[in-house]
Motif scaffolding. Structure first.
Motif, PDB file in Angstrom:
ATOM      1  N   GLY A 152       0.806  -1.209   0.000  1.00 23.07           N
ATOM      2  CA  GLY A 152       0.000   0.000   0.000  1.00 23.07           C
ATOM      3  C   GLY A 152       0.841   1.261   0.000  1.00 23.07           C
ATOM      4  N   GLN A 153       1.942   1.223   0.753  1.00 24.00           N
ATOM      5  CA  GLN A 153       2.813   2.393   0.810  1.00 24.00           C
ATOM      6  C   GLN A 153       3.558   2.618  -0.504  1.00 24.00           C
ATOM      7  OE1 GLN A 153       5.247   1.479   4.242  1.00 24.00           O
ATOM      8  NE2 GLN A 153       3.792   2.433   5.682  1.00 24.00           N
ATOM      9  N   TYR A 154       3.859   1.560  -1.222  1.00 26.11           N
ATOM     10  CA  TYR A 154       4.559   1.699  -2.509  1.00 26.11           C
ATOM     11  C   TYR A 154       3.653   2.382  -3.524  1.00 26.11           C
ATOM     12  CZ  TYR A 154       7.305   0.577  -6.638  1.00 26.11           C
ATOM     13  OH  TYR A 154       8.047   0.669  -7.796  1.00 26.11           O
ATOM     14  N   GLY A 155       2.399   2.005  -3.514  1.00 21.32           N
ATOM     15  CA  GLY A 155       1.461   2.599  -4.460  1.00 21.32           C
ATOM     16  C   GLY A 155       1.311   1.765  -5.716  1.00 21.32           C
ATOM     17  N   PRO A 156       0.754   2.366  -6.787  1.00 16.39           N
ATOM     18  CA  PRO A 156       0.508   1.626  -8.033  1.00 16.39           C
ATOM     19  C   PRO A 156       1.791   1.157  -8.711  1.00 16.39           C
ATOM     20  CG  PRO A 156      -0.706   3.706  -7.972  1.00 16.39           C
ATOM     21  CD  PRO A 156       0.283   3.759  -6.854  1.00 16.39           C
ATOM     22  N   HIS A 157       1.622   0.142  -9.583  1.00 21.66           N
ATOM     23  CA  HIS A 157       2.686  -0.334 -10.489  1.00 21.66           C
ATOM     24  C   HIS A 157       3.874  -0.980  -9.763  1.00 21.66           C
ATOM     25  CE1 HIS A 157       0.292   1.989 -13.225  1.00 21.66           C
ATOM     26  NE2 HIS A 157       0.657   3.148 -12.681  1.00 21.66           N
ATOM     27  N   LEU A 158       3.612  -1.657  -8.649  1.00 22.42           N
ATOM     28  CA  LEU A 158       4.682  -2.413  -7.980  1.00 22.42           C
ATOM     29  C   LEU A 158       5.033  -3.629  -8.824  1.00 22.42           C
ATOM     30  CD1 LEU A 158       6.452  -3.129  -5.454  1.00 22.42           C
ATOM     31  CD2 LEU A 158       4.458  -4.410  -4.608  1.00 22.42           C
ATOM     32  N   PRO A 159       6.310  -3.783  -9.231  1.00 20.75           N
ATOM     33  CA  PRO A 159       6.698  -4.963 -10.024  1.00 20.75           C
ATOM     34  C   PRO A 159       6.538  -6.245  -9.193  1.00 20.75           C
ATOM     35  CG  PRO A 159       8.395  -3.258 -10.103  1.00 20.75           C
ATOM     36  CD  PRO A 159       7.442  -2.860  -9.020  1.00 20.75           C
ATOM     37  N   ILE A 160       6.068  -7.301  -9.828  1.00 23.43           N
ATOM     38  CA  ILE A 160       5.919  -8.583  -9.142  1.00 23.43           C
ATOM     39  C   ILE A 160       7.270  -9.291  -9.116  1.00 23.43           C
ATOM     40  CG2 ILE A 160       4.795 -10.844  -9.216  1.00 23.43           C
ATOM     41  CD1 ILE A 160       2.459  -9.501 -10.660  1.00 23.43           C
ATOM     42  N   PRO A 161       7.704  -9.831  -7.978  1.00 25.81           N
ATOM     43  CA  PRO A 161       8.979 -10.568  -7.958  1.00 25.81           C
ATOM     44  C   PRO A 161       8.921 -11.770  -8.886  1.00 25.81           C
ATOM     45  CG  PRO A 161       7.753 -10.917  -5.923  1.00 25.81           C
ATOM     46  CD  PRO A 161       7.049  -9.823  -6.659  1.00 25.81           C
ATOM     47  N   SER A 162      10.050 -12.048  -9.528  1.00 23.18           N
ATOM     48  CA  SER A 162      10.099 -13.157 -10.485  1.00 23.18           C
ATOM     49  C   SER A 162      10.250 -14.493  -9.767  1.00 23.18           C
ATOM     50  CB  SER A 162      11.286 -12.966 -11.438  1.00 23.18           C
ATOM     51  OG  SER A 162      12.511 -13.104 -10.719  1.00 23.18           O
ATOM     52  N   TYR A 163      10.091 -15.560 -10.533  1.00 25.01           N
ATOM     53  CA  TYR A 163      10.284 -16.915  -9.999  1.00 25.01           C
ATOM     54  C   TYR A 163      11.694 -17.051  -9.437  1.00 25.01           C
ATOM     55  CZ  TYR A 163      10.829 -22.014 -10.000  1.00 25.01           C
ATOM     56  OH  TYR A 163      11.077 -23.316  -9.653  1.00 25.01           O
ATOM     57  N   HIS A 164      12.687 -16.518 -10.142  1.00 28.08           N
ATOM     58  CA  HIS A 164      14.080 -16.584  -9.693  1.00 28.08           C
ATOM     59  C   HIS A 164      14.275 -15.755  -8.426  1.00 28.08           C
ATOM     60  CE1 HIS A 164      18.351 -15.378  -9.514  1.00 28.08           C
ATOM     61  NE2 HIS A 164      18.565 -16.619  -9.963  1.00 28.08           N
ATOM     62  N   ILE A 176      12.104 -15.026  -6.010  1.00 30.92           N
ATOM     63  CA  ILE A 176      11.496 -15.630  -4.832  1.00 30.92           C
ATOM     64  C   ILE A 176      12.193 -16.930  -4.449  1.00 30.92           C
ATOM     65  CG2 ILE A 176       9.731 -17.128  -5.879  1.00 30.92           C
ATOM     66  CD1 ILE A 176       8.984 -14.620  -3.111  1.00 30.92           C
ATOM     67  N   ARG A 177      12.805 -17.571  -5.446  1.00 34.17           N
ATOM     68  CA  ARG A 177      13.444 -18.872  -5.210  1.00 34.17           C
ATOM     69  C   ARG A 177      14.915 -18.752  -4.821  1.00 34.17           C
ATOM     70  NH1 ARG A 177      16.000 -22.909  -8.372  1.00 34.17           N
ATOM     71  NH2 ARG A 177      15.492 -25.048  -7.709  1.00 34.17           N
ATOM     72  N   VAL A 178      15.593 -17.688  -5.263  1.00 35.98           N
ATOM     73  CA  VAL A 178      17.031 -17.580  -5.040  1.00 35.98           C
ATOM     74  C   VAL A 178      17.426 -16.306  -4.291  1.00 35.98           C
ATOM     75  CG1 VAL A 178      19.308 -17.574  -6.119  1.00 35.98           C
ATOM     76  CG2 VAL A 178      17.470 -18.947  -7.125  1.00 35.98           C
ATOM     77  N   SER A 179      17.384 -15.169  -4.964  1.00 35.19           N
ATOM     78  CA  SER A 179      17.951 -13.948  -4.384  1.00 35.19           C
ATOM     79  C   SER A 179      17.227 -13.483  -3.123  1.00 35.19           C
ATOM     80  CB  SER A 179      17.959 -12.830  -5.435  1.00 35.19           C
ATOM     81  OG  SER A 179      16.658 -12.641  -5.964  1.00 35.19           O
ATOM     82  N   LEU A 180      15.880 -13.474  -3.141  1.00 34.41           N
ATOM     83  CA  LEU A 180      15.135 -13.048  -1.959  1.00 34.41           C
ATOM     84  C   LEU A 180      15.258 -14.062  -0.825  1.00 34.41           C
ATOM     85  CD1 LEU A 180      11.898 -11.645  -3.645  1.00 34.41           C
ATOM     86  CD2 LEU A 180      13.748 -10.344  -2.587  1.00 34.41           C
ATOM     87  N   LEU A 181      15.354 -15.332  -1.192  1.00 32.26           N
ATOM     88  CA  LEU A 181      15.537 -16.378  -0.178  1.00 32.26           C
ATOM     89  C   LEU A 181      16.876 -16.218   0.523  1.00 32.26           C
ATOM     90  CD1 LEU A 181      14.643 -18.967   1.236  1.00 32.26           C
ATOM     91  CD2 LEU A 181      15.574 -20.267  -0.686  1.00 32.26           C
ATOM     92  N   LYS A 182      17.925 -15.909  -0.238  1.00 33.89           N
ATOM     93  CA  LYS A 182      19.254 -15.709   0.347  1.00 33.89           C
ATOM     94  C   LYS A 182      19.235 -14.542   1.326  1.00 33.89           C
ATOM     95  CE  LYS A 182      22.161 -17.631  -3.320  1.00 33.89           C
ATOM     96  NZ  LYS A 182      23.203 -17.327  -4.348  1.00 33.89           N
ATOM     97  N   LYS A 183      18.545 -13.461   0.950  1.00 37.37           N
ATOM     98  CA  LYS A 183      18.471 -12.302   1.838  1.00 37.37           C
ATOM     99  C   LYS A 183      17.723 -12.640   3.126  1.00 37.37           C
ATOM    100  CE  LYS A 183      18.784  -8.590  -1.591  1.00 37.37           C
ATOM    101  NZ  LYS A 183      18.101  -7.403  -2.167  1.00 37.37           N
ATOM    102  N   GLU A 184      16.671 -13.458   3.014  1.00 39.23           N
ATOM    103  CA  GLU A 184      15.901 -13.837   4.200  1.00 39.23           C
ATOM    104  C   GLU A 184      16.731 -14.729   5.123  1.00 39.23           C
ATOM    105  OE1 GLU A 184      12.575 -13.354   6.554  1.00 39.23           O
ATOM    106  OE2 GLU A 184      13.094 -12.392   4.640  1.00 39.23           O
ATOM    107  N   VAL A 185      17.545 -15.609   4.515  1.00 45.41           N
ATOM    108  CA  VAL A 185      18.439 -16.459   5.305  1.00 45.41           C
ATOM    109  C   VAL A 185      19.464 -15.606   6.049  1.00 45.41           C
ATOM    110  CG1 VAL A 185      20.248 -18.213   5.185  1.00 45.41           C
ATOM    111  CG2 VAL A 185      18.142 -18.508   3.874  1.00 45.41           C
TER     112      VAL A 185
END
Length: 443
Positions: free
Chosen positions: A40-52, A54-63
């Motif tokens: 909601g704070q970002y507003g319109p046109h937020l890009p959707i995270p890609s399969y890669h 959510i599976r790799v780069s964002l997962l590494k950051k969460e770890v």
């Protein structure tokens, strides 16, 4: 706020929820709330995270984030020592999964999960696994390793104690208390009553008409209450049956029951017979008197309200005292039960750490002037000091402080400490800033 727009967005969220097959309870997760707020704070046109992503780069950051979050826990291991705990379960593929957790003053942290199918085959293999976990946590930081009591774990833990001279192995207290209850439940009188209770309740719950009738008379209170173990579930069912005795009796003489064709079947007739059998209810009361105090101990050791280590010793003694009192000191009523309890407690569950924790718990020590002369307890304390604190100079420091503790002076006798003896579990806040005092109370 446009209610129609809100409903439209909510419907999109619900659609995703249903398609993904998510549990409804997940809607209460704080992380979901954070996600909705951030979008909601970002507003319109937020890009959707890609399969890669959510599976790799964002997962590494969460770890990485999780590992940083756990740094505070690891620091507590060094400062106050810790306990390694293992939990074994079998998944749908029949693999033996072993979860390792580490408990300290900071709380319990998940450490590692492995497929232990190859390790559980022999005690030697389990020893190699436990030894590797201790090495990763740091031997100097570990006070005890807690596992279940299977023979392979007992062997593995003996090998571990032989190698790691300053570490204790302790079987899971909740598991052992449950085994005490199960062993007691095998006594002929108790086994017969539990079996009859299960048959009675099982008959009622097996038919919609009898179950509906029961709920009408009990104001929808259930007889079956699921608990932490199978045996405790049976005990709680027995307890609820006794509480609802008057209502069940009313049900059994009601027109609805008499006219129900099920009441004329053999099992229905047996149910009616049991309800009006005084000896059945007398044995239910007997079973309740024997079991209730140890179910209370099980709840203590299996709960998270306070560290059980410094309370289990007293809890076991209180449980036996309660049973003795409930039978007016008639030893013939509880002799066989105590034989089972003592066998499990004295030869398998009772450990020096528990005796030491009991001695150093101000709630019990200052109320029992004879405790320092209880050699079973004091021997446990000194065994712990020698095993956990190899440095001679530190041992001497502890003995000096122990004298101050006994005579109730300095910080031990402060108004603050005295006021909290019975209201707060022993912790680092009430003790000197030294790891060797807190290790007895954390677990």
């Amino acid at each position: 706020m446009d209610k129609n727009e809100v409903l439209k967005v909510h419907q999109y969220i619900a659609c995703f929820w249903y398609q993904a097959g998510l549990s409804f309870i997940l809607i209460k997760l704080k992380s979901f709330e954070n996600m909705v707020v951030a979008i909601g704070q970002y507003g319109p046109h937020l890009p959707i995270p890609s399969y890669h992503d959510i599976r790799v780069s964002l997962l590494k950051k969460e770890v990485e984030y999780t590992e940083n979050l756990m740094k505070g826990y690891r620091e507590q291991w060094v400062k106050y020592d810790c306990t390694i705990m293992s939990d074994t379960w079998t998944d749908r593929k029949q693999r033996c999964i072993i979860n390792f957790l580490v408990n300290s003053q900071a709380g319990t942290m998940f450490f590692k999960s492995i497929d232990g199918s190859d390790f559980v085959k022999t005690g030697e293999k389990l020893f190699e696994l436990l030894d590797a976990i201790v090495e990763k946590v740091g031997e100097e930081n570990v006070v005890q390793v807690v596992t279940d009591n299977e023979s392979k774990y007992v062997l593995a833990s003996k090998l571990l104690e032989d190698k790691r001279k300053h570490i204790y192995w302790i079987p899971c207290a909740a598991h052992y208390i449950d085994l005490m209850l199960e062993d007691t439940g095998k006594l002929p009188l108790i086994r017969k009553r539990i079996r009859r209770t299960i048959n009675l309740v099982g008959f009622i719950y097996a038919h919609s008409s009898t179950l509906s009738l029961l709920r009408n008379y009990t104001n929808k209170r259930e007889l079956v209450r699921h608990a932490i173990t199978r045996f405790v579930t049976s005990y709680l069912t027995l307890e609820m049956l006794h509480k609802e005795k008057a209502n069940i009796t009313k049900m059994s003489i009601s027109d609805e029951w008499i006219l129900n064709k099920l009441s004329k079947e053999p099992k229905g007739q047996e149910t009616t017979k049991l309800v009006f059998m005084p000896s059945f209810w007398n044995s239910v009361v007997y079973t309740f008197k024997v079991m209730a105090p140890f179910v209370k101990v099980l709840r203590l050791v299996d709960g998270e309200r306070k560290p059980a280590m410094s309370y289990i010793y007293e809890a076991m003694n209180k449980a036996k005292e309660t049973i003795i009192k409930s039978f007016n000191n008639n030893e013939s009523k509880y002799k066989d039960v105590f034989a089972i309890i003592d066998k499990r407690w004295n030869f398998q569950l009772h450990r020096p750490l528990q005796a030491a924790a009991h001695f150093l718990n101000p709630e019990f020590f200052y109320d029992n002037i004879d405790l320092e002369f209880d050699f079973e307890v004091t021997n446990g304390l000194f065994d712990c000091i020698k095993k956990l604190v190899p440095q001679f100079d530190v041992q001497q420091k502890i003995l000096t402080e122990l004298h101050l503790y006994k005579i109730d002076v300095e910080h031990f006798g402060s108004k603050f400490a005295i006021a909290q003896r019975k209201t707060h579990s022993p912790s680092k806040k009430l003790l000197p800033n030294d790891k060797y005092y807190t290790i007895f109370f954390t677990y």
